[in-house]
Design a protein around this motif. Structure first.
Motif, PDB file in Angstrom:
ATOM      1  N   VAL A  74       0.856  -1.192   0.000  1.00 23.99           N
ATOM      2  CA  VAL A  74       0.000   0.000   0.000  1.00 23.99           C
ATOM      3  C   VAL A  74       0.888   1.237   0.000  1.00 23.99           C
ATOM      4  CG1 VAL A  74      -1.674   1.368   1.312  1.00 23.99           C
ATOM      5  CG2 VAL A  74      -1.936  -1.119   1.163  1.00 23.99           C
ATOM      6  N   ALA A  75       0.574   2.197  -0.875  1.00 22.54           N
ATOM      7  CA  ALA A  75       1.318   3.456  -0.942  1.00 22.54           C
ATOM      8  C   ALA A  75       0.347   4.606  -0.678  1.00 22.54           C
ATOM      9  CB  ALA A  75       1.991   3.621  -2.296  1.00 22.54           C
ATOM     10  N   PHE A  76       0.673   5.437   0.311  1.00 14.13           N
ATOM     11  CA  PHE A  76      -0.182   6.547   0.740  1.00 14.13           C
ATOM     12  C   PHE A  76       0.597   7.851   0.630  1.00 14.13           C
ATOM     13  CE2 PHE A  76      -1.375   9.333   4.376  1.00 14.13           C
ATOM     14  CZ  PHE A  76      -2.667   9.649   3.986  1.00 14.13           C
ATOM     15  N   ARG A  77       0.004   8.859  -0.031  1.00 15.65           N
ATOM     16  CA  ARG A  77       0.627  10.183  -0.099  1.00 15.65           C
ATOM     17  C   ARG A  77       0.147  10.995   1.088  1.00 15.65           C
ATOM     18  NH1 ARG A  77      -1.864  12.464  -4.223  1.00 15.65           N
ATOM     19  NH2 ARG A  77      -2.892  14.088  -3.011  1.00 15.65           N
ATOM     20  N   SER A  78       1.071  11.347   1.956  1.00 18.93           N
ATOM     21  CA  SER A  78       0.689  11.949   3.235  1.00 18.93           C
ATOM     22  C   SER A  78       0.292  13.407   3.122  1.00 18.93           C
ATOM     23  CB  SER A  78       1.839  11.804   4.234  1.00 18.93           C
ATOM     24  OG  SER A  78       3.012  12.455   3.738  1.00 18.93           O
ATOM     25  N   THR A  79       0.917  14.138   2.212  1.00 17.13           N
ATOM     26  CA  THR A  79       0.650  15.566   2.120  1.00 17.13           C
ATOM     27  C   THR A  79       1.007  16.066   0.728  1.00 17.13           C
ATOM     28  OG1 THR A  79       1.074  17.722   3.174  1.00 17.13           O
ATOM     29  CG2 THR A  79       2.949  16.240   2.898  1.00 17.13           C
ATOM     30  N   SER A  80       0.590  17.277   0.417  1.00 20.07           N
ATOM     31  CA  SER A  80       0.917  17.929  -0.841  1.00 20.07           C
ATOM     32  C   SER A  80       0.421  17.095  -2.030  1.00 20.07           C
ATOM     33  CB  SER A  80       2.428  18.180  -0.926  1.00 20.07           C
ATOM     34  OG  SER A  80       2.775  18.826  -2.126  1.00 20.07           O
ATOM     35  N   PHE A  81       0.989  17.373  -3.195  1.00 18.82           N
ATOM     36  CA  PHE A  81       0.659  16.596  -4.388  1.00 18.82           C
ATOM     37  C   PHE A  81       1.931  16.187  -5.119  1.00 18.82           C
ATOM     38  CE2 PHE A  81       1.011  20.984  -5.615  1.00 18.82           C
ATOM     39  CZ  PHE A  81       1.653  20.964  -6.844  1.00 18.82           C
ATOM     40  N   ALA A  82       3.082  16.561  -4.546  1.00 20.15           N
ATOM     41  CA  ALA A  82       4.375  16.262  -5.163  1.00 20.15           C
ATOM     42  C   ALA A  82       5.127  15.229  -4.340  1.00 20.15           C
ATOM     43  CB  ALA A  82       5.198  17.545  -5.287  1.00 20.15           C
ATOM     44  N   ASP A  83       6.306  14.837  -4.839  1.00 22.91           N
ATOM     45  CA  ASP A  83       7.191  13.906  -4.139  1.00 22.91           C
ATOM     46  C   ASP A  83       6.474  12.617  -3.744  1.00 22.91           C
ATOM     47  OD1 ASP A  83       9.519  15.635  -4.123  1.00 22.91           O
ATOM     48  OD2 ASP A  83       8.405  16.860  -2.678  1.00 22.91           O
ATOM     49  N   VAL A 100      -3.053  -2.152  -9.664  1.00 20.94           N
ATOM     50  CA  VAL A 100      -3.290  -1.440  -8.412  1.00 20.94           C
ATOM     51  C   VAL A 100      -4.751  -1.007  -8.342  1.00 20.94           C
ATOM     52  CG1 VAL A 100      -0.914  -0.595  -8.229  1.00 20.94           C
ATOM     53  CG2 VAL A 100      -2.652   0.838  -9.342  1.00 20.94           C
ATOM     54  N   GLU A 101      -5.222  -0.865  -7.128  1.00 23.16           N
ATOM     55  CA  GLU A 101      -6.575  -0.353  -6.890  1.00 23.16           C
ATOM     56  C   GLU A 101      -6.481   0.976  -6.159  1.00 23.16           C
ATOM     57  OE1 GLU A 101     -10.181  -1.614  -3.965  1.00 23.16           O
ATOM     58  OE2 GLU A 101      -9.758  -3.039  -5.589  1.00 23.16           O
ATOM     59  N   ILE A 102      -7.259   1.948  -6.598  1.00 19.56           N
ATOM     60  CA  ILE A 102      -7.311   3.243  -5.910  1.00 19.56           C
ATOM     61  C   ILE A 102      -8.154   3.072  -4.655  1.00 19.56           C
ATOM     62  CG2 ILE A 102      -8.033   5.648  -6.060  1.00 19.56           C
ATOM     63  CD1 ILE A 102      -7.607   5.487  -9.081  1.00 19.56           C
ATOM     64  N   THR A 267      -5.524  11.185  -6.652  1.00 22.74           N
ATOM     65  CA  THR A 267      -5.209   9.839  -6.170  1.00 22.74           C
ATOM     66  C   THR A 267      -4.399   9.946  -4.878  1.00 22.74           C
ATOM     67  OG1 THR A 267      -5.087   9.096  -8.470  1.00 22.74           O
ATOM     68  CG2 THR A 267      -4.234   7.609  -6.785  1.00 22.74           C
ATOM     69  N   LYS A 268      -4.951   9.413  -3.788  1.00 24.22           N
ATOM     70  CA  LYS A 268      -4.334   9.573  -2.469  1.00 24.22           C
ATOM     71  C   LYS A 268      -3.656   8.305  -1.967  1.00 24.22           C
ATOM     72  CE  LYS A 268      -3.881  12.081   1.399  1.00 24.22           C
ATOM     73  NZ  LYS A 268      -3.071  13.336   1.446  1.00 24.22           N
ATOM     74  N   GLN A 269      -4.286   7.163  -2.217  1.00 24.04           N
ATOM     75  CA  GLN A 269      -3.730   5.892  -1.728  1.00 24.04           C
ATOM     76  C   GLN A 269      -4.053   4.778  -2.720  1.00 24.04           C
ATOM     77  OE1 GLN A 269      -3.996   4.772   2.524  1.00 24.04           O
ATOM     78  NE2 GLN A 269      -4.997   2.868   1.866  1.00 24.04           N
TER      79      GLN A 269
END
Length: 315
Positions: A74-83, A100-102, A267-269
Motif C-alpha cells: 500500500v502506498a499513501f501520499r501523506s501531504t501535498s501533491f508532489a514527491d 493497483v486499486e485506488i 489519487t491519495k492511496q
C-alpha cells in the motif's frame, strides 16, 4: 505537461498473453491437479528450498511524501501533491500484469495518478545531486528511458466495455488487438488468471465506475511486438478492459523494466492487487527446471527444439 504517446496504431501482438476458457474436462483436470501450486513459486534461497509466494511490492526507495504500509503493498501520499513517486520492488516480467486499486482519493487537486515503465533503477535515480524527481511527468520522463502516462489519457471513454463486447473501430482504422481476449481467463507467466480479478470488486461499485474513482483497478502489461521481438508494446488495463498500446517502441532486452507510479493529484492511496494464477503442470515443471539450470545450458541439451523453446519461454 502530460507528455503522452500519440501513436494509436493497432498493436503488433505476439502470442505471449493468451486468453483461455476452462471449458473442457481435460482443462478442468489440469487446473485442479495444479491447484496446489496456486499462489506459489519454488525458491532456492534456503538450503533445501521452500515454496513461497512471489508478492508484488513497492520499492523501499520512494518519494518523501509516500508512506508504505501492509508489507509494502500500500502506498499513501501523506501531504501535498508532489514527491509521491513509487516503483515496483523488482522489474516487471513480459506478459505479467501489475495491477493497483485506488483506495483513497482527495478532492481539490488537479490531475490523477500517472504510471508506466522505466529502465532507471529506483535507488540509483536518487544518487543524482538533485535527488529523486518531484513528479513522474515531466521530471522523471525527462531523464529518458521512461514510458509514463497519466490515467486521464483514458478519460475520453468513460463507458466500461463488458468482456466479450464487440466495439467497432473508428473508420479507416484496423481493429485493435486485445491482450485479454474474450475468454474467462488469461494466461500469464504466473499461470491462468481469472479476468474478474482485473475488474472492481462488487463491494466498490458497479461496472460504470470512473477510472479515477475509489475502487478503480488500473493495470499495465507489456509484451513483445509481433514483428520485432527486440521491442515491446505497453498496454493499459482499465477496470478489466484492455485499452490498447500506448507505446510500441520499448527496448525489450536492453535493461530490466520497473513499474513507476506517481500517486498524484486526486489519487491519495493505492494498493497492489496480487494476481497469482493457477499454473499448468507444464508451466510448473518449467519453473522448477529453470531454478536449477541456466538458459545457456538448456540450449545445449539434447532435446527437440520445440521443448527448448518452451523451456526458454519462446513458445
Amino acid at each position: 505537461m502530460d507528455a503522452v504517446d500519440d501513436n494509436h496504431q493497432a498493436p503488433h501482438l505476439a502470442d505471449f498473453a493468451v486468453a483461455v476458457d476452462i471449458d473442457t474436462e481435460a482443462d478442468r483436470v489440469e487446473v485442479e491437479a495444479a491447484a496446489t501450486m496456486n499462489d506459489a513459486k519454488y525458491s532456492t534461497t534456503g538450503a533445501a528450498g521452500v515454496w513461497e509466494r512471489q508478492l508484488f511490492r513497492f520499492h523501499p526507495y520512494h518519494g518523501s511524501n509516500i508512506h508504505l504500509d501492509d508489507d509494502a503493498t500500500v502506498a499513501f501520499r501523506s501531504t501535498s501533491f508532489a514527491d509521491a513517486l513509487t516503483f515496483s520492488e523488482r522489474p516487471l516480467a513480459a506478459g505479467d500484469i501489475f495491477l493497483v486499486e485506488i483506495e483513497k482519493i482527495e478532492r481539490g487537486w488537479s490531475g490523477h495518478m500517472r504510471l508506466g515503465l522505466t529502465e532507471l533503477t529506483p535507488n540509483i535515480i536518487g544518487m543524482r545531486s538533485e535527488g529523486l524527481p518531484h513528479f513522474a511527468l515531466p521530471d522523471l520522463a525527462n531523464l529518458g528511458n521512461c514510458w509514463i502516462y497519466p490515467i486521464s489519457k483514458f478519460e475520453m471513454n468513460q463507458r466500461q466495455e463488458q468482456p466479450g463486447e464487440n466495439v467497432e473501430p473508428p473508420l479507416n482504422e484496423p481493429p485493435q488487438r486485445n491482450l485479454l481476449g474474450d475468454a474467462t481467463h488469461v494466461r500469464t507467466p504466473r499461470g491462468l488468471l481469472p479476468k474478474r480479478l482485473l475488474r472492481p470488486s462488487m463491494d466498490n461499485g458497479n461496472s460504470d465506475i470512473l477510472l479515477t474513482d475509489r475502487g478503480s483497478r488500473i493495470g499495465i502489461m507489456y509484451v513483445p511486438t509481433e514483428n520485432d521481438d527486440s521491442k515491446a508494446e505497453l498496454h493499459f488495463i482499465i477496470n478489466g478492459v484492455d485499452k490498447g498500446p500506448v507505446s510500441k517502441d520499448i527496448p525489450l532486452n536492453r535493461a530490466p523494466l520497473y513499474v513507476v507510479i506517481d500517486v498524484y493529484g486526486t489519487t491519495k492511496q493505492i494498493r497492489i492487487i496480487q494476481l497469482e494464477g493457477i499454473l499448468s503442470l507444464q508451466s510448473a515443471c518449467r519453473n522448477v527446471i529453470l531454478e536449477h539450470i541456466t538458459a545457456g545450458a538448456i540450449a545445449r541439451l539434447p532435446l527437440p527444439e520445440s521443448i527448448k523453446r518452451f523451456l526458454l519461454r519462446r513458445d
